[in-house]
Scaffold this motif. Structure first.
Motif, mmCIF file in Angstrom:
data_model
loop_
_atom_site.group_PDB
_atom_site.id
_atom_site.type_symbol
_atom_site.label_atom_id
_atom_site.label_comp_id
_atom_site.label_asym_id
_atom_site.label_seq_id
_atom_site.Cartn_x
_atom_site.Cartn_y
_atom_site.Cartn_z
ATOM 1 N N THR A 191 0.459 -1.428 0.288
ATOM 2 C CA THR A 191 -0.260 -0.409 -0.113
ATOM 3 C C THR A 191 1.247 1.237 0.437
ATOM 4 O O THR A 191 1.926 1.243 0.563
ATOM 5 N N ILE A 192 0.347 2.664 -0.256
ATOM 6 C CA ILE A 192 0.665 3.719 -0.520
ATOM 7 C C ILE A 192 -0.501 4.136 0.736
ATOM 8 O O ILE A 192 -1.399 4.122 0.535
ATOM 9 N N ARG A 193 0.093 5.329 1.577
ATOM 10 C CA ARG A 193 -0.403 5.245 2.680
ATOM 11 C C ARG A 193 -0.815 6.926 2.574
ATOM 12 O O ARG A 193 0.927 7.262 2.271
ATOM 13 N N TRP B 34 -1.264 10.890 5.145
ATOM 14 C CA TRP B 34 -1.164 11.171 6.261
ATOM 15 C C TRP B 34 -1.116 12.056 6.237
ATOM 16 O O TRP B 34 -0.689 13.190 5.928
ATOM 17 N N ASN B 35 -2.250 12.475 7.318
ATOM 18 C CA ASN B 35 -2.077 14.242 7.908
ATOM 19 C C ASN B 35 -0.877 14.589 9.311
ATOM 20 O O ASN B 35 -1.760 13.923 10.331
ATOM 21 N N TRP B 36 -0.190 15.291 8.916
ATOM 22 C CA TRP B 36 0.968 14.522 10.005
ATOM 23 C C TRP B 36 0.358 15.872 11.205
ATOM 24 O O TRP B 36 0.610 15.891 12.002
ATOM 25 N N GLN B 37 -0.429 16.889 10.877
ATOM 26 C CA GLN B 37 -1.145 17.658 11.720
ATOM 27 C C GLN B 37 -2.309 17.246 13.052
ATOM 28 O O GLN B 37 -1.790 16.694 14.336
ATOM 29 N N SER B 38 -2.964 16.252 12.239
ATOM 30 C CA SER B 38 -3.760 15.379 12.952
ATOM 31 C C SER B 38 -3.321 13.987 13.475
ATOM 32 O O SER B 38 -4.023 14.004 14.044
ATOM 33 N N ARG B 39 -2.274 13.520 12.806
ATOM 34 C CA ARG B 39 -1.783 12.620 12.612
ATOM 35 C C ARG B 39 -2.720 11.161 12.392
ATOM 36 O O ARG B 39 -2.245 10.531 13.797
ATOM 37 N N THR B 40 -3.349 11.501 11.408
ATOM 38 C CA THR B 40 -4.311 9.951 11.516
ATOM 39 C C THR B 40 -3.715 9.970 10.163
ATOM 40 O O THR B 40 -3.896 11.340 8.902
ATOM 41 N N CYS B 41 -4.588 8.539 9.176
ATOM 42 C CA CYS B 41 -4.120 8.369 7.704
ATOM 43 C C CYS B 41 -5.135 8.917 6.927
ATOM 44 O O CYS B 41 -6.190 8.038 7.274
ATOM 45 N N ILE B 42 -5.302 9.594 6.261
ATOM 46 C CA ILE B 42 -6.751 9.909 5.314
ATOM 47 C C ILE B 42 -6.373 9.105 4.399
ATOM 48 O O ILE B 42 -7.611 9.647 3.877
ATOM 49 N N SER B 43 -5.831 8.217 3.724
ATOM 50 C CA SER B 43 -5.940 7.847 2.224
ATOM 51 C C SER B 43 -4.896 6.534 1.951
ATOM 52 O O SER B 43 -3.774 6.339 2.859
ATOM 53 N N VAL B 44 -5.750 5.452 2.014
ATOM 54 C CA VAL B 44 -4.702 4.292 1.881
ATOM 55 C C VAL B 44 -5.264 4.180 0.362
ATOM 56 O O VAL B 44 -5.697 3.589 -0.216
ATOM 57 N N LEU B 45 -3.854 3.487 -0.760
ATOM 58 C CA LEU B 45 -3.862 3.686 -1.943
ATOM 59 C C LEU B 45 -3.382 2.115 -1.889
ATOM 60 O O LEU B 45 -3.130 1.536 -1.942
#
Length: 187
Positions: free
Chosen positions: A116-118, A120-131
Protein backbone atom coordinates in the motif's frame (compact mmCIF):
# COMPACT_ATOMS: atom_id res chain seq x y z
CA UNK A 1 33.14 15.90 -5.86
CA UNK A 2 32.30 18.53 -3.24
CA UNK A 3 32.83 16.44 -0.11
CA UNK A 4 32.94 12.91 1.27
CA UNK A 5 32.21 11.61 4.75
CA UNK A 6 31.84 8.18 6.29
CA UNK A 7 29.24 6.61 8.54
CA UNK A 8 29.61 3.78 11.03
CA UNK A 9 26.91 1.74 9.28
CA UNK A 10 27.70 -0.44 6.33
CA UNK A 11 24.51 0.64 4.54
CA UNK A 12 22.85 4.00 4.04
CA UNK A 13 19.20 3.42 3.10
CA UNK A 14 17.85 6.96 2.62
CA UNK A 15 19.04 10.53 2.05
CA UNK A 16 17.51 14.00 2.10
CA UNK A 17 18.91 17.48 1.49
CA UNK A 18 17.75 20.30 3.77
CA UNK A 19 15.96 22.89 1.59
CA UNK A 20 18.02 25.85 2.90
CA UNK A 21 20.94 24.73 5.07
CA UNK A 22 23.99 22.71 3.93
CA UNK A 23 22.64 19.61 5.67
CA UNK A 24 21.97 16.02 4.71
CA UNK A 25 19.97 13.41 6.58
CA UNK A 26 21.27 9.86 6.19
CA UNK A 27 19.09 6.97 7.38
CA UNK A 28 21.07 3.87 8.20
CA UNK A 29 20.58 0.11 8.28
CA UNK A 30 21.66 0.25 11.94
CA UNK A 31 18.46 2.20 12.80
CA UNK A 32 20.21 5.53 13.32
CA UNK A 33 19.45 8.74 11.43
CA UNK A 34 22.44 11.05 11.06
CA UNK A 35 22.33 14.79 10.40
CA UNK A 36 25.44 15.99 8.54
CA UNK A 37 26.79 19.38 7.52
CA UNK A 38 28.13 18.50 4.07
CA UNK A 39 30.14 21.73 3.71
CA UNK A 40 32.06 21.09 6.93
CA UNK A 41 31.94 17.31 6.65
CA UNK A 42 30.81 17.07 10.28
CA UNK A 43 28.15 15.06 12.05
CA UNK A 44 25.74 17.53 13.70
CA UNK A 45 23.35 15.13 15.42
CA UNK A 46 22.02 11.58 15.49
CA UNK A 47 18.51 10.29 16.12
CA UNK A 48 18.02 6.76 17.36
CA UNK A 49 14.45 5.61 18.09
CA UNK A 50 13.68 3.17 15.27
CA UNK A 51 13.96 -0.57 15.88
CA UNK A 52 15.85 -1.80 12.82
CA UNK A 53 16.80 -0.25 9.49
CA UNK A 54 15.48 3.20 8.55
CA UNK A 55 14.80 3.22 4.81
CA UNK A 56 13.29 6.64 4.18
CA UNK A 57 13.88 10.20 5.41
CA UNK A 58 12.68 13.59 4.19
CA UNK A 59 13.06 17.19 5.43
CA UNK A 60 10.03 19.46 5.59
CA UNK A 61 10.47 22.46 3.29
CA UNK A 62 9.76 25.18 5.89
CA UNK A 63 9.26 23.68 9.37
CA UNK A 64 12.15 22.35 11.53
CA UNK A 65 10.87 18.83 10.89
CA UNK A 66 11.82 15.64 9.15
CA UNK A 67 10.00 12.35 8.69
CA UNK A 68 11.42 8.83 8.78
CA UNK A 69 10.11 5.36 8.02
CA UNK A 70 11.63 2.00 8.76
CA UNK A 71 11.50 -1.74 9.12
CA UNK A 72 9.68 -1.39 12.47
CA UNK A 73 6.56 -0.40 10.43
CA UNK A 74 6.69 3.07 12.04
CA UNK A 75 6.67 6.56 10.58
CA UNK A 76 8.23 9.09 12.93
CA UNK A 77 8.01 12.88 12.72
CA UNK A 78 10.98 14.63 14.30
CA UNK A 79 11.81 18.19 15.31
CA UNK A 80 15.54 18.63 14.75
CA UNK A 81 15.66 21.86 16.80
CA UNK A 82 14.15 20.07 19.82
CA UNK A 83 16.32 17.05 18.94
CA UNK A 84 13.51 14.53 19.45
CA UNK A 85 10.71 12.53 17.91
CA UNK A 86 7.40 14.38 18.22
CA UNK A 87 5.10 11.45 17.40
CA UNK A 88 4.79 8.13 15.61
CA UNK A 89 2.26 7.19 12.91
CA UNK A 90 1.11 3.57 12.91
CA UNK A 91 -0.84 1.71 10.23
CA UNK A 92 1.51 -0.04 7.82
CA UNK A 93 1.78 -3.80 8.24
CA UNK A 94 5.30 -4.26 6.83
CA UNK A 95 8.55 -2.40 6.12
CA UNK A 96 8.26 1.25 5.08
CA UNK A 97 10.39 2.02 2.04
CA UNK A 98 9.96 5.77 1.46
CA UNK A 99 8.39 8.80 3.13
CA UNK A 100 7.91 12.33 1.82
CA UNK A 101 6.25 15.57 2.96
CA UNK A 102 3.83 17.29 0.59
CA UNK A 103 4.99 20.70 -0.71
CA UNK A 104 1.83 22.53 0.35
CA UNK A 105 -0.51 20.43 2.49
CA UNK A 106 0.21 18.91 5.93
CA UNK A 107 0.56 15.48 4.35
CA UNK A 108 3.10 12.68 4.28
CA UNK A 109 3.13 9.91 1.67
CA UNK A 110 4.58 6.51 2.58
CA UNK A 111 5.27 3.36 0.56
CA UNK A 112 5.42 -0.07 2.16
CA UNK A 113 6.08 -3.75 1.64
CA UNK A 114 2.43 -4.24 2.74
CA UNK A 115 1.61 -3.35 -0.90
CA UNK A 116 0.00 0.00 0.00
CA UNK A 117 0.72 3.69 -0.26
CA UNK A 118 -0.66 5.73 2.60
CA UNK A 119 -1.25 9.43 2.90
CA UNK A 120 -1.14 10.89 6.39
CA UNK A 121 -2.14 14.25 7.81
CA UNK A 122 0.78 14.96 10.13
CA UNK A 123 -1.07 17.79 11.90
CA UNK A 124 -4.02 15.60 12.91
CA UNK A 125 -1.73 12.53 13.10
CA UNK A 126 -4.13 10.37 11.10
CA UNK A 127 -4.07 8.25 7.96
CA UNK A 128 -6.35 10.02 5.48
CA UNK A 129 -5.99 7.67 2.51
CA UNK A 130 -4.84 4.15 1.64
CA UNK A 131 -3.95 3.57 -2.02
CA UNK A 132 -4.29 -0.09 -2.98
CA UNK A 133 -3.73 -1.88 -6.27
CA UNK A 134 -0.13 -3.04 -6.27
CA UNK A 135 0.36 -6.79 -5.76
CA UNK A 136 3.95 -6.74 -4.50
CA UNK A 137 6.15 -4.51 -2.31
CA UNK A 138 5.78 -0.79 -3.03
CA UNK A 139 9.38 0.41 -3.22
CA UNK A 140 8.81 4.14 -3.70
CA UNK A 141 6.09 6.79 -3.71
CA UNK A 142 6.22 10.55 -4.19
CA UNK A 143 3.93 13.56 -4.44
CA UNK A 144 3.95 15.59 -7.65
CA UNK A 145 5.50 18.99 -6.94
CA UNK A 146 2.36 20.93 -7.96
CA UNK A 147 -0.39 18.66 -9.28
CA UNK A 148 -2.75 16.47 -7.22
CA UNK A 149 -0.86 13.28 -8.10
CA UNK A 150 1.15 10.54 -6.41
CA UNK A 151 3.48 8.22 -8.29
CA UNK A 152 4.41 4.77 -7.00
CA UNK A 153 6.72 1.97 -8.10
CA UNK A 154 6.40 -1.65 -7.06
CA UNK A 155 8.13 -4.97 -7.44
CA UNK A 156 4.98 -6.02 -9.34
CA UNK A 157 6.81 -4.31 -12.25
CA UNK A 158 4.41 -1.37 -12.47
CA UNK A 159 4.65 2.36 -11.98
CA UNK A 160 1.29 3.86 -11.13
CA UNK A 161 0.06 7.44 -11.06
CA UNK A 162 -2.74 8.17 -8.59
CA UNK A 163 -5.13 11.13 -8.82
CA UNK A 164 -5.55 12.58 -5.32
CA UNK A 165 -7.66 15.64 -6.24
CA UNK A 166 -10.58 14.09 -4.37
CA UNK A 167 -8.46 13.89 -1.25
CA UNK A 168 -7.64 17.59 -1.40
CA UNK A 169 -11.34 18.39 -1.90
CA UNK A 170 -12.29 16.09 0.98
CA UNK A 171 -9.63 17.62 3.24
CA UNK A 172 -10.84 21.19 2.74
CA UNK A 173 -14.54 20.21 2.84
CA UNK A 174 -16.28 20.05 6.24
CA UNK A 175 -16.76 16.66 7.91
CA UNK A 176 -15.64 13.31 6.50
CA UNK A 177 -13.39 11.50 8.95
CA UNK A 178 -13.31 8.16 7.14
CA UNK A 179 -10.41 6.97 5.00
CA UNK A 180 -10.78 7.77 1.30
CA UNK A 181 -9.74 5.05 -1.15
CA UNK A 182 -8.65 6.51 -4.46
CA UNK A 183 -8.62 5.03 -7.95
CA UNK A 184 -5.57 5.20 -10.19
CA UNK A 185 -5.39 8.09 -12.66
CA UNK A 186 -6.55 6.95 -16.07
CA UNK A 187 -4.87 7.81 -19.37
Amino acid sequence: MLTKFETKSNRVKGLSFHPKRPWILASLHSGVIQLWDYRMGTLIDRFDEHDGPVRGVHFHKSQPLFVSGGDDYKIKVWNYKLRRCLFTLLGHLDYIRTVQFHQEYPWIVSASDDQTIRIWNWQSRTCISVLTGHNHYVMSAAFHIKDDLVVSASLDQTVRVWDIAGLRKKTVAPGGDDVLRLPQASN
